[in-house]
Design a protein around this motif. Sequence first.
Motif, PDB file in Angstrom:
ATOM      1  N   ARG A 115       0.811  -1.222   0.000  1.00  0.00           N
ATOM      2  CA  ARG A 115       0.000   0.000   0.000  1.00  0.00           C
ATOM      3  C   ARG A 115       0.841   1.266   0.000  1.00  0.00           C
ATOM      4  NH1 ARG A 115      -3.843  -1.988   4.176  1.00  0.00           N
ATOM      5  NH2 ARG A 115      -4.704  -3.692   2.947  1.00  0.00           N
ATOM      6  N   ARG A 116       1.962   1.223   0.719  1.00  0.00           N
ATOM      7  CA  ARG A 116       2.803   2.418   0.797  1.00  0.00           C
ATOM      8  C   ARG A 116       3.452   2.742  -0.558  1.00  0.00           C
ATOM      9  NH1 ARG A 116       8.399   1.411   1.315  1.00  0.00           N
ATOM     10  NH2 ARG A 116       8.625  -0.769   0.749  1.00  0.00           N
ATOM     11  N   LEU A 117       3.449   1.756  -1.480  1.00  0.00           N
ATOM     12  CA  LEU A 117       4.058   2.003  -2.796  1.00  0.00           C
ATOM     13  C   LEU A 117       3.053   2.508  -3.816  1.00  0.00           C
ATOM     14  CD1 LEU A 117       6.276  -1.204  -3.072  1.00  0.00           C
ATOM     15  CD2 LEU A 117       7.060   1.139  -2.661  1.00  0.00           C
ATOM     16  N   GLN A 118       1.788   2.317  -3.524  1.00  0.00           N
ATOM     17  CA  GLN A 118       0.743   2.558  -4.515  1.00  0.00           C
ATOM     18  C   GLN A 118       0.819   3.970  -5.098  1.00  0.00           C
ATOM     19  OE1 GLN A 118      -2.609   0.522  -3.393  1.00  0.00           O
ATOM     20  NE2 GLN A 118      -3.993   1.302  -4.954  1.00  0.00           N
ATOM     21  N   GLU A 119       0.843   4.944  -4.200  1.00  0.00           N
ATOM     22  CA  GLU A 119       0.840   6.332  -4.654  1.00  0.00           C
ATOM     23  C   GLU A 119       2.093   6.654  -5.474  1.00  0.00           C
ATOM     24  OE1 GLU A 119       0.284  10.329  -2.244  1.00  0.00           O
ATOM     25  OE2 GLU A 119      -0.735   8.637  -1.264  1.00  0.00           O
ATOM     26  N   THR A 120       3.235   6.250  -4.939  1.00  0.00           N
ATOM     27  CA  THR A 120       4.511   6.490  -5.615  1.00  0.00           C
ATOM     28  C   THR A 120       4.533   5.861  -7.008  1.00  0.00           C
ATOM     29  OG1 THR A 120       5.400   5.999  -3.427  1.00  0.00           O
ATOM     30  CG2 THR A 120       6.996   6.476  -5.178  1.00  0.00           C
ATOM     31  N   TRP A 121       4.065   4.643  -7.103  1.00  0.00           N
ATOM     32  CA  TRP A 121       4.131   3.947  -8.387  1.00  0.00           C
ATOM     33  C   TRP A 121       3.145   4.522  -9.400  1.00  0.00           C
ATOM     34  CZ3 TRP A 121       5.287  -2.033  -7.788  1.00  0.00           C
ATOM     35  CH2 TRP A 121       6.519  -2.171  -7.142  1.00  0.00           C
ATOM     36  N   HIS A 122       1.968   4.914  -8.906  1.00  0.00           N
ATOM     37  CA  HIS A 122       1.017   5.567  -9.824  1.00  0.00           C
ATOM     38  C   HIS A 122       1.608   6.878 -10.331  1.00  0.00           C
ATOM     39  CE1 HIS A 122      -2.799   3.254 -10.070  1.00  0.00           C
ATOM     40  NE2 HIS A 122      -2.312   2.668  -8.993  1.00  0.00           N
ATOM     41  N   ALA A 123       2.229   7.646  -9.437  1.00  0.00           N
ATOM     42  CA  ALA A 123       2.850   8.906  -9.858  1.00  0.00           C
ATOM     43  C   ALA A 123       3.988   8.643 -10.842  1.00  0.00           C
ATOM     44  CB  ALA A 123       3.354   9.682  -8.641  1.00  0.00           C
ATOM     45  N   ALA A 124       4.797   7.621 -10.541  1.00  0.00           N
ATOM     46  CA  ALA A 124       5.930   7.296 -11.415  1.00  0.00           C
ATOM     47  C   ALA A 124       5.452   6.896 -12.803  1.00  0.00           C
ATOM     48  CB  ALA A 124       6.760   6.177 -10.794  1.00  0.00           C
ATOM     49  N   ALA A 125       4.339   6.170 -12.864  1.00  0.00           N
ATOM     50  CA  ALA A 125       3.812   5.747 -14.160  1.00  0.00           C
ATOM     51  C   ALA A 125       3.351   6.961 -14.962  1.00  0.00           C
ATOM     52  CB  ALA A 125       2.664   4.757 -13.975  1.00  0.00           C
ATOM     53  N   GLY A 126       2.663   7.895 -14.284  1.00  0.00           N
ATOM     54  CA  GLY A 126       2.214   9.109 -14.962  1.00  0.00           C
ATOM     55  C   GLY A 126       3.393   9.909 -15.495  1.00  0.00           C
ATOM     56  N   GLU A 127       4.426  10.035 -14.663  1.00  0.00           N
ATOM     57  CA  GLU A 127       5.619  10.774 -15.095  1.00  0.00           C
ATOM     58  C   GLU A 127       6.292  10.102 -16.281  1.00  0.00           C
ATOM     59  OE1 GLU A 127       8.149  11.113 -11.642  1.00  0.00           O
ATOM     60  OE2 GLU A 127       6.484  12.060 -10.547  1.00  0.00           O
ATOM     61  N   LEU A 128       6.385   8.787 -16.227  1.00  0.00           N
ATOM     62  CA  LEU A 128       7.032   8.067 -17.332  1.00  0.00           C
ATOM     63  C   LEU A 128       6.264   8.272 -18.633  1.00  0.00           C
ATOM     64  CD1 LEU A 128       9.129   6.045 -18.488  1.00  0.00           C
ATOM     65  CD2 LEU A 128       7.539   4.209 -17.837  1.00  0.00           C
ATOM     66  N   VAL A 129       4.943   8.119 -18.570  1.00  0.00           N
ATOM     67  CA  VAL A 129       4.146   8.257 -19.797  1.00  0.00           C
ATOM     68  C   VAL A 129       4.268   9.689 -20.338  1.00  0.00           C
ATOM     69  CG1 VAL A 129       1.825   8.143 -20.772  1.00  0.00           C
ATOM     70  CG2 VAL A 129       2.582   6.372 -19.169  1.00  0.00           C
ATOM     71  N   ASP A 130       4.187  10.689 -19.449  1.00  0.00           N
ATOM     72  CA  ASP A 130       4.343  12.080 -19.894  1.00  0.00           C
ATOM     73  C   ASP A 130       5.702  12.306 -20.539  1.00  0.00           C
ATOM     74  OD1 ASP A 130       1.826  12.768 -19.048  1.00  0.00           O
ATOM     75  OD2 ASP A 130       2.490  13.537 -17.093  1.00  0.00           O
ATOM     76  N   GLN A 131       6.709  11.774 -19.899  1.00  0.00           N
ATOM     77  CA  GLN A 131       8.078  11.933 -20.392  1.00  0.00           C
ATOM     78  C   GLN A 131       8.239  11.292 -21.775  1.00  0.00           C
ATOM     79  OE1 GLN A 131      10.813  10.318 -17.498  1.00  0.00           O
ATOM     80  NE2 GLN A 131      12.478  10.222 -18.976  1.00  0.00           N
ATOM     81  N   VAL A 132       7.719  10.090 -21.925  1.00  0.00           N
ATOM     82  CA  VAL A 132       7.833   9.398 -23.217  1.00  0.00           C
ATOM     83  C   VAL A 132       7.065  10.167 -24.287  1.00  0.00           C
ATOM     84  CG1 VAL A 132       7.199   7.299 -24.469  1.00  0.00           C
ATOM     85  CG2 VAL A 132       8.281   7.115 -22.223  1.00  0.00           C
ATOM     86  N   LEU A 133       5.840  10.611 -23.941  1.00  0.00           N
ATOM     87  CA  LEU A 133       5.016  11.313 -24.932  1.00  0.00           C
ATOM     88  C   LEU A 133       5.616  12.669 -25.316  1.00  0.00           C
ATOM     89  CD1 LEU A 133       1.417  10.545 -23.604  1.00  0.00           C
ATOM     90  CD2 LEU A 133       2.468   9.658 -25.694  1.00  0.00           C
TER      91      LEU A 133
END
Length: 404
Positions: A115-133
């Motif tokens: 659970r403690r990773l959920q927020e971090t990983w969701h944020a990281a995924a958003g950042e990665l997709v934005d960065q790639v796009l």
Amino acid sequence: MSATAERAAAVPICDADPFSPSSLEEPEELHHVLRAAGPVVYLSRYDVHALARYEEVHASLVDWQHFESGAGVGLANFRHEEPWRPPSLLLEADPPRHDAPRRVLRDIVAPPALRRLQETWHAAAGELVDQVLSGGTEFDAFTRLASAFPLRVFPDAVGLGPDGRENLLPYGNMAFNAFGPVNDLVKADAHRVADLSAWVNAQCAREALTEDGFGARIWAAADHGDLTHAQAPLVVRSLLTAGVDTTVHGLAACLYALATHPDQWQRLRERPESARVAFDEAVRWQSPVQTFFRTATTDVTIADTLIPEGTKILMFLGAANRDPARWSDPDRFDLARDPSGHVGFGMGIHQCVGQHVARLEAEALLTALARRIERMELTDTPRRHPNNSLRSWASLPMRLHPVG
Ligand code: OVM
């Protein structure tokens, strides 16, 4: 003829090589042949019995008393052959020795602990997709998303240092090849075994790990008396062996499935809460881990075929996951079905201990994409990466159409 000889004579024999380049590239035809041949098939090339139907694969996975893992879950029989590395305390062990390491790792990667990773990983995924796009909408989604995301979040969660992380995928690739025969895929990596193993083993030491990751928790469990300090580094090694390539190719399976099924992508966008089901359906449909072996602990009969004590049984997880006797329209990637019960994570006491980590990675990446991407399509033929037990990828050339 005695009843035993009659039965033995009745076992269908197949001389195909499931580890040949063509079978690995395109396994479905062989899976069909094996399922149709019978509940048990003898593979003459490797002198093993094989199971490709859901019912028998499932039954053997849950029957650890008759089908042991301690002699190795690849073709090599550890009763007669020296394993290429000290056996895994989880994968290549049986109860009771298996159980303490399993419990320790299970608690560390269980949903409450994630659970403690959920927020971090969701944020990281958003950042990665934005960065790639931000670099364009056409790219290799295998490298830029399916590989990049697990590599961005998982080694940090384990607590690895910054150096040498490029060894993780090659090490896993090697480990998954090692379950198969010593063919060209295994030989091609022979010169790297020592260096890759030395790096991975060094990362399992307490001093190499940060203080707040999965790795540190494994060492803390040893302090607590739940395992020995000698066992701790091997349990860390399991995370590093089984936790990277599997999720990379599992996410790639998702992206491939969704890019080639635009209606299913629309469905996922409308219901992002179905991201986890989408991942499991992709795992069923592609079976990133295609095969594992067991070893018969006694003479054991499966559907009237005698499996001699001490011999290997090859289980085709990918074939079971598309068995028409278990799944309706099995070749269809379909988010409306209930994929639970698939054997892509195995079943029984060895069922993938890290599956919740994998699902969280998938949920994070897929929901980040669903929020931003209206449509995605392949721009060229994807390329597979051959591996003896992973259904893996080399490239997924894609175009993404961002919202608005
Ligand atoms: C391990 C392990 C567990 C599952 C799969 C796997 C290489 C390894 O415990 O090392 O594949």
